[in-house]
Design a protein around this motif. Structure first.
Motif, PDB file in Angstrom:
ATOM      1  N   VAL A  34      35.812  37.729  36.994  1.00 37.97           N
ATOM      2  CA  VAL A  34      34.400  38.264  36.463  1.00 37.97           C
ATOM      3  C   VAL A  34      34.061  38.223  34.864  1.00 37.97           C
ATOM      4  O   VAL A  34      32.947  37.504  34.381  1.00 37.97           O
ATOM      5  CB  VAL A  34      34.374  39.969  36.715  1.00 37.97           C
ATOM      6  N   GLY A  35      35.408  38.254  33.987  1.00 42.65           N
ATOM      7  CA  GLY A  35      35.122  38.050  32.495  1.00 42.65           C
ATOM      8  C   GLY A  35      34.927  36.721  32.261  1.00 42.65           C
ATOM      9  O   GLY A  35      34.223  36.186  31.345  1.00 42.65           O
ATOM     10  N   ALA A  38      31.458  35.789  33.115  1.00 41.51           N
ATOM     11  CA  ALA A  38      30.593  36.383  31.868  1.00 41.51           C
ATOM     12  C   ALA A  38      30.587  35.256  30.762  1.00 41.51           C
ATOM     13  O   ALA A  38      29.695  35.238  30.073  1.00 41.51           O
ATOM     14  CB  ALA A  38      31.158  37.627  31.566  1.00 41.51           C
ATOM     15  N   GLY A  39      31.828  34.979  30.420  1.00 33.70           N
ATOM     16  CA  GLY A  39      31.978  33.916  29.400  1.00 33.70           C
ATOM     17  C   GLY A  39      31.143  32.533  29.521  1.00 33.70           C
ATOM     18  O   GLY A  39      30.331  32.097  28.744  1.00 33.70           O
ATOM     19  N   CYS A  40      31.096  32.291  30.786  1.00 31.65           N
ATOM     20  CA  CYS A  40      30.264  31.208  31.144  1.00 31.65           C
ATOM     21  C   CYS A  40      28.947  31.447  30.973  1.00 31.65           C
ATOM     22  O   CYS A  40      27.792  30.431  30.510  1.00 31.65           O
ATOM     23  CB  CYS A  40      30.444  30.673  32.461  1.00 31.65           C
ATOM     24  N   ILE A 283      35.863  43.524  28.195  1.00 34.79           N
ATOM     25  CA  ILE A 283      35.276  43.441  29.319  1.00 34.79           C
ATOM     26  C   ILE A 283      36.188  43.401  30.606  1.00 34.79           C
ATOM     27  O   ILE A 283      36.246  44.236  31.708  1.00 34.79           O
ATOM     28  CB  ILE A 283      34.450  41.969  29.408  1.00 34.79           C
ATOM     29  N   VAL A 284      37.392  42.652  30.600  1.00 34.59           N
ATOM     30  CA  VAL A 284      38.198  42.333  32.007  1.00 34.59           C
ATOM     31  C   VAL A 284      39.063  43.583  32.146  1.00 34.59           C
ATOM     32  O   VAL A 284      39.197  44.043  33.300  1.00 34.59           O
ATOM     33  CB  VAL A 284      38.930  41.142  31.547  1.00 34.59           C
ATOM     34  N   CYS A 285      39.496  44.266  30.959  1.00 31.37           N
ATOM     35  CA  CYS A 285      40.778  45.272  31.134  1.00 31.37           C
ATOM     36  C   CYS A 285      39.803  46.651  31.593  1.00 31.37           C
ATOM     37  O   CYS A 285      40.440  47.344  32.261  1.00 31.37           O
ATOM     38  CB  CYS A 285      41.484  45.545  30.008  1.00 31.37           C
ATOM     39  N   SER A 286      38.704  46.807  30.994  1.00 33.64           N
ATOM     40  CA  SER A 286      37.967  47.967  31.339  1.00 33.64           C
ATOM     41  C   SER A 286      37.505  47.942  32.672  1.00 33.64           C
ATOM     42  O   SER A 286      37.679  49.116  33.632  1.00 33.64           O
ATOM     43  CB  SER A 286      36.663  48.263  30.584  1.00 33.64           C
TER      44      SER A 286
END
Length: 403
Positions: A34-35, A38-40, A283-286
């Motif tokens: 997902v992260g 999101a970066g893409c 973003i990823v860890c949350s």
């Protein structure tokens, strides 16, 4: 069993949901992807959407028309994506019986198995009660609370990178007088009015933000992989918060954002990498921490009993208008009502609500202090946000160790 699979694939035993070392659940890895996407999206916005006004100006449109048409085009892309989601996400498991009427009344979810001990399946709460329950869980469950705070910092970080870094670069060039040497471009040169006033600042800001988002894109799967192996202490999230504190503080104190020239330093790319790592880590860890928090919520939680149970001392329902629509003991009512597959959407909504609050707070407070105090103020605020996330993560880790 179907409901358990909806919440956490590969984890069907409720007694094992509190395990801190469950390597089979793919939630953290999915958060990494997902992260990454999101970066893409951030790279697409930088490479495709940001240059649209200048390209439209090259076609002969005025600056106001170019900006207006750019917004229309981006809105059209968003509409196409929303229609695709509306069609492609129909008929998902557990979506039966959902509708506008559930906003104000309780509904009965169809049972997924004929052998289920409750023939009518679990009761789905009204949406407003699901929302309030999701809010209360943030104060009762430390993993969900940490996920909410991480979402707050993650959304604020995205604004800090995309909005305030270009603004700070532009302010530096104007305050240093580096824009005065720019001359009026010749007709037909292809450089639009939007980038004409200070093209060097525009180019430098694009390079810095692009480098930050590229590092974030590369680091996203790595954070997902590491988060899956540190569910108890959340070390990747703590690392991302620490890196964010260092990165934003250093960027705010840099004498120049340039990477070359007499006042430049190539170390600015290291700072941007730290900021990008902080953003994608939050973003990823949350998301992963929030998913783990959902799995750890127990149906025996006293807060949920107060919300869902309406009974007297002997366990029989009270004969009033607040009497539950389902029959049976309090434990049976809790087992029917407390299905986290029905609360995942509400928890995700509250997560986004915290993120929106982070965006509003940073843009309003950071923008005001940028004008009246210092151009580095928004980055000091972001360092403070990451510091709060770091302290919260440490406290949650200590509590997970002893309790």
């Amino acid at each position: 069993m179907s409901s358990d699979l909806t919440v956490a694939p590969n984890q069907t035993n409720p007694e094992q949901s509190d395990s801190n070392a469950s390597p089979s659940s793919p939630s953290a890895r999915l958060s990494g992807f997902v992260g990454m996407f999101a970066g893409c999206g951030a790279l697409v916005s930088l490479a495709a959407f940001l240059p649209l006004p200048a390209r439209f100006e090259e076609l002969g449109l005025s600056p106001s028309q170019a900006i207006q048409l750019s917004y229309y085009l981006v809105a059209l892309v968003a509409l196409v994506i929303s229609l695709s989601c509306f069609i492609g996400l129909r008929g998902l498991p557990g979506e039966d019986g959902k509708g506008w009427s559930v906003l104000w009344k309780t509904s009965q979810q169809p049972s997924s198995s004929e052998d289920d001990q409750f023939a009518n399946g679990p009761t789905r709460l009204p949406y407003w009660k699901q929302l309030t329950t999701a809010l209360f869980l943030g104060f009762r469950n430390r993993s969900i609370a940490l996920g909410y705070i991480g979402g707050f910092v993650a959304r604020a970080s995205s604004v800090g990178i995309s909005l305030f870094i270009p603004l700070a670069v532009n302010h530096y060039f104007r305050a240093s007088g580096l824009c005065d040497e720019q001359h009026e471009p010749a007709p037909g040169s292809g450089l639009g009015d939007i980038k004409r006033l200070c093209p060097r600042a525009y180019i430098l800001a694009s390079i810095l933000t692009g480098a930050s988002q590229l590092v974030a894109l590369i680091a996203a799967p790595l954070f997902g992989f590491l988060t899956e192996r540190s569910r108890r202490y959340n070390f990747p999230l703590l690392f991302a918060a620490l890196v964010g504190v260092v990165g934003y503080l250093v960027f705010a104190m840099l004498p120049s954002p340039q990477y070359k020239g007499p006042d430049g330093n190539a170390g600015v790319f290291v700072v941007m990498a730290l900021i990008g790592i902080s953003q994608i880590g939050a973003i990823v860890c949350s998301l992963a921490v929030l998913s783990n928090g959902i799995l750890r919520v127990s149906i025996d939680d006293e807060m949920l009993r107060k919300i869902f149970a309406r009974s007297d001392d002997d366990g029989s329902p009270e004969p009033n208008e607040n009497q539950p629509l389902v029959s049976g003991s309090v434990d049976q009512q809790l087992q029917q009502l407390e299905h986290l597959s029905n609360l995942k959407g509400s928890i995700a909504g509250v997560y986004s609500l915290y993120g929106g609050a982070g965006i509003l707070l940073l843009t309003k407070l950071g923008g005001l202090l940028f004008d009246v105090w210092s151009s580095g103020t928004p980055f000091y605020i972001m360092a403070g946000f990451n510091g709060i996330l770091l302290l919260t993560g440490i406290v949650c880790g200590v509590m997970n160790h002893f309790w």
